[in-house]
Design an enzyme around this catalytic site. Structure first.
Site, PDB file in Angstrom:
ATOM      1  N   TYR A  31      -6.989 -44.264 -41.729  1.00 56.02           N
ATOM      2  CA  TYR A  31      -8.030 -43.936 -42.711  1.00 56.02           C
ATOM      3  C   TYR A  31      -8.551 -45.227 -43.329  1.00 56.02           C
ATOM      4  O   TYR A  31      -7.770 -46.106 -43.699  1.00 56.02           O
ATOM      5  CB  TYR A  31      -7.485 -43.009 -43.799  1.00 56.02           C
ATOM      6  CG  TYR A  31      -7.259 -41.580 -43.321  1.00 56.02           C
ATOM      7  CD1 TYR A  31      -8.232 -40.597 -43.525  1.00 56.02           C
ATOM      8  CD2 TYR A  31      -6.093 -41.226 -42.666  1.00 56.02           C
ATOM      9  CE1 TYR A  31      -8.040 -39.289 -43.088  1.00 56.02           C
ATOM     10  CE2 TYR A  31      -5.882 -39.920 -42.218  1.00 56.02           C
ATOM     11  CZ  TYR A  31      -6.861 -38.959 -42.437  1.00 56.02           C
ATOM     12  OH  TYR A  31      -6.668 -37.671 -42.000  1.00 56.02           O
ATOM     13  N   GLU A  32      -9.877 -45.324 -43.451  1.00 55.66           N
ATOM     14  CA  GLU A  32     -10.488 -46.567 -43.921  1.00 55.66           C
ATOM     15  C   GLU A  32     -10.012 -46.956 -45.319  1.00 55.66           C
ATOM     16  O   GLU A  32     -10.098 -48.110 -45.705  1.00 55.66           O
ATOM     17  CB  GLU A  32     -12.015 -46.460 -43.906  1.00 55.66           C
ATOM     18  CG  GLU A  32     -12.576 -45.491 -44.932  1.00 55.66           C
ATOM     19  CD  GLU A  32     -14.102 -45.425 -44.918  1.00 55.66           C
ATOM     20  OE1 GLU A  32     -14.719 -45.992 -44.012  1.00 55.66           O
ATOM     21  OE2 GLU A  32     -14.654 -44.801 -45.840  1.00 55.66           O
ATOM     22  N   ALA A  33      -9.523 -45.997 -46.081  1.00 57.16           N
ATOM     23  CA  ALA A  33      -9.034 -46.271 -47.427  1.00 57.16           C
ATOM     24  C   ALA A  33      -7.833 -47.214 -47.411  1.00 57.16           C
ATOM     25  O   ALA A  33      -7.422 -47.711 -48.458  1.00 57.16           O
ATOM     26  CB  ALA A  33      -8.680 -44.961 -48.120  1.00 57.16           C
ATOM     27  N   GLY A  34      -7.261 -47.450 -46.221  1.00 54.26           N
ATOM     28  CA  GLY A  34      -6.158 -48.413 -46.134  1.00 54.26           C
ATOM     29  C   GLY A  34      -4.844 -47.798 -45.697  1.00 54.26           C
ATOM     30  O   GLY A  34      -3.790 -48.163 -46.207  1.00 54.26           O
ATOM     31  N   HIS A  39     -18.610 -51.378 -46.060  1.00 51.60           N
ATOM     32  CA  HIS A  39     -17.324 -51.525 -46.772  1.00 51.60           C
ATOM     33  C   HIS A  39     -16.713 -52.905 -46.551  1.00 51.60           C
ATOM     34  O   HIS A  39     -16.286 -53.570 -47.484  1.00 51.60           O
ATOM     35  CB  HIS A  39     -16.325 -50.469 -46.275  1.00 51.60           C
ATOM     36  CG  HIS A  39     -16.515 -49.118 -46.878  1.00 51.60           C
ATOM     37  ND1 HIS A  39     -17.285 -48.886 -47.999  1.00 51.60           N
ATOM     38  CD2 HIS A  39     -16.004 -47.907 -46.525  1.00 51.60           C
ATOM     39  CE1 HIS A  39     -17.241 -47.604 -48.302  1.00 51.60           C
ATOM     40  NE2 HIS A  39     -16.482 -46.980 -47.429  1.00 51.60           N
TER      41      HIS A  39
END
Lengths: 267, 307
Positions: free
Chosen positions: A60-63, B106
């Site tokens: 997930y791009e959130a980390g 991002h």
């Protein structure tokens, strides 16, 4: 179709969204590391992990690498993607080492507009300076399109979304065709090979040698007429056009009972 | 070692640290978003702020609606999991947009903070090639590799006047620990001129020192520590409370109507003196629903003692 009447050869009732999600999940067979987006990709990837690709690593791009979400995450940063994951990290680490470093096999993208070469717009409809509709923008899509080894797109097919010319190129696909796109990827040392699959509510497209999407499979109940009516160019149709196998009772049960019991994405 | 406590009320921290015209970054990717600080900035009537955030989220939609901002620097403009940010759309769509937008991806935003934190003139990345982003944002520029192996894009450093982050805990020096999604808080804090940390819990310095790997921001760069339990609501704090998804959904119809938006701001921001009043107004029942379904503690590690 009435589910009550289901028995034996009578097909199980399913929605177009369920067909789309199941078709996307099956395309993930054999894949290892997948960059997951919110919404439809989220359901498709979690379904694949429970069916055709049990070893799939969810990123997930959130980390987060190696997520094991215990519930369907509503947002891309839901706490359930952290608890039980292999690794939680800064977004610099995620984007620099995992994505740009070439560790992602499949990146999932959605789109407000897509063209025949898989170039994607998620920025504006209309003129950039005074848009008709201001869309969210790139998020991570621009770098996912460039750096993930291959790109899967999942989106509903409409005349407004499948267009001859996108209003803004947020994420590059096969640019104006495969020859140019492949040359740029080679010259620039990109690790990504660009778009490979587009799954819609009507069918499954792959990209031919010219870099253009080609309809390879039509979902049950969908017609070529419906495909042509919802696409802004003359689509390439495979001479060996297949019919997508219907969702199995097991796939439907997983979606309905476990992954999206509220029917947020599947109905 | 002791130093003067940096603990302040939210009112005093914002009054002393955030000025009209500042570039302000309230960071936190879905997780740990300081809504409490955003609301206090609205209450104190700051104007002409440049608001930086990867994902402006509902907090910047509220701040834009309240008139504090002249510009946004961002990479994804939406209500995560729900849809658009309607107050921001109202002032950016159609004939004459009144809010300036400067957009990146991002990775571009993370790279900007990283360059700012590391005192670099730019940061290189492979994004943006063959996209329209460098056309609409001329600060995204191509550069040739000095080693002759291709073109990358550069983004300039982003150095906020003020970065505000929410975290699980800090000591009175401002030594701050967080876990769960870490977003780009460390980068945004080190890039900033002034830093406010807002925490769920004030802890003893010894607790911080017992687990130094978990410290994301040292007191060295912190100007104020604000203790504000539930200060990230309706976003969440890993292990403490869940995201209030109902709020994010409810914001959609409210924010579609400018009168309803103004009424919400009057009711929940201007009409309240502090975060404590907001929490009381939210009610114990609503908050109880947001607690994790069960605890999930990490195993502990042994750092050893070396004399």
């Amino acid at each position: 179709m009435n589910p009550e009447a289901n028995s034996g050869a009578v097909p199980v009732a399913f929605t177009k969204s369920e067909m789309m999600i199941v078709a996307a999940a099956r395309e993930l067979a054999g894949q290892h590391v997948c960059f997951v987006g919110v919404g439809l990709p989220n359901v498709a990837v979690n379904l694949a992990k429970r069916t055709v690709a049990p070893d799939l690593e969810l990123v997930y791009e959130a980390g987060v690498f190696g997520a094991r979400p215990a519930r369907l995450p509503l947002s891309i940063g839901d706490p359930t993607i952290v608890s039980g994951a292999t690794a939680a990290m800064s977004m610099f680490e995620l984007f620099a080492f995992y994505l740009q470093g070439g560790r992602i096999d499949v990146g999932f993208l959605g789109a407000a507009q897509i063209d025949r070469f898989g170039n994607i717009n998620t920025t504006v409809i209309g003129d950039y300076a005074s848009p008709t509709t201001r869309l969210p923008g790139s998020g991570g899509a621009c770098e996912i399109a460039i750096n993930a080894r291959q790109i899967f797109v999942i989106m509903r097919q409409t005349r407004r979304s499948f267009v001859e010319r996108i209003d803004f190129r947020t994420s590059p696909g096969n640019l104006g065709g495969a020859a140019n796109a492949d040359r740029i990827r080679r010259e620039q040392g990109w690790l990504g090979r660009g778009p490979s699959v587009v799954v819609t509510d009507l069918g499954i497209y792959h990209f031919d040698e010219s870099g253009e999407m080609r309809l390879d499979s039509l979902h049950p109940g969908a017609s070529l007429e419906a495909v042509r009516d919802t696409i802004g160019w003359q689509p390439q149709i495979s001479p060996e056009l297949a019919v997508t196998p219907e969702p199995s009772p097991a796939e439907l049960a997983l979606m309905r009972l476990e992954l999206d019991p509220g029917g947020v994405f599947t109905q | 070692m002791t130093s003067t406590s940096k603990v302040a009320t939210m009112h005093d921290a914002i009054a002393a640290i955030v000025r009209d015209g500042d570039t302000v970054a309230i960071e936190g990717f879905t997780h740990l978003i300081s809504f409490a600080a955003g609301h206090e900035i609205i209450r104190q009537g700051r104007r002409d702020l440049v608001l930086a955030r990867m994902t402006p989220d509902v907090i910047y939609d509220q701040m834009v609606a309240a008139g504090v901002a002249r510009k946004l620097i961002f990479s994804w403009l939406g209500n995560p999991g729900v849809g658009g940010l309607n107050a921001i759309r109202r002032v950016t769509e159609g004939g004459q947009p009144s809010l300036e937008l400067e957009e990146y991806s991002h990775f571009g935003m993370v790279a900007r903070y990283t360059a700012g934190a590391a005192n670099l003139p730019f940061f290189p990345l492979r994004s943006y090639f063959e996209t329209d982003l460098p056309i609409v944002n001329p600060l995204i520029r191509p550069i040739e590799s000095p080693y002759g192996d291709g073109t990358v894009y550069a983004v300039p450093p982003l150095k906020p006047d003020v970065t505000i982050v929410h975290a699980q805990r800090a000591d009175t020096n401002g030594d701050t620990q967080a876990w769960g999604l870490l977003g780009c808080q460390k980068e945004a804090a080190f890039a900033a001129e002034r830093v406010i940390v807002v925490v769920e819990e004030l802890v003893d310095e010894a607790l911080i020192r017992a687990d130094p790997n978990r410290t994301i921001i040292p007191g060295l760069i912190v100007d104020a520590v604000v203790v504000e339990p539930w200060g990230a609501h309706p976003s969440y704090v890993q292990g403490t409370y869940d995201r209030d998804n109902r709020f994010y959904r409810d914001w959609d119809p409210i924010s579609r109507d400018s009168a309803a938006t103004d009424a919400w701001l009057a009711d929940w921001v201007h009409g309240l003196a502090s975060r404590a009043e907001y929490i009381e107004k939210l009610g114990a029942e609503r908050l109880a629903q947001l607690k994790p379904s069960a605890p999930a503690p990490s195993g502990s590690v042994d750092y050893g003692e070396y004399r």
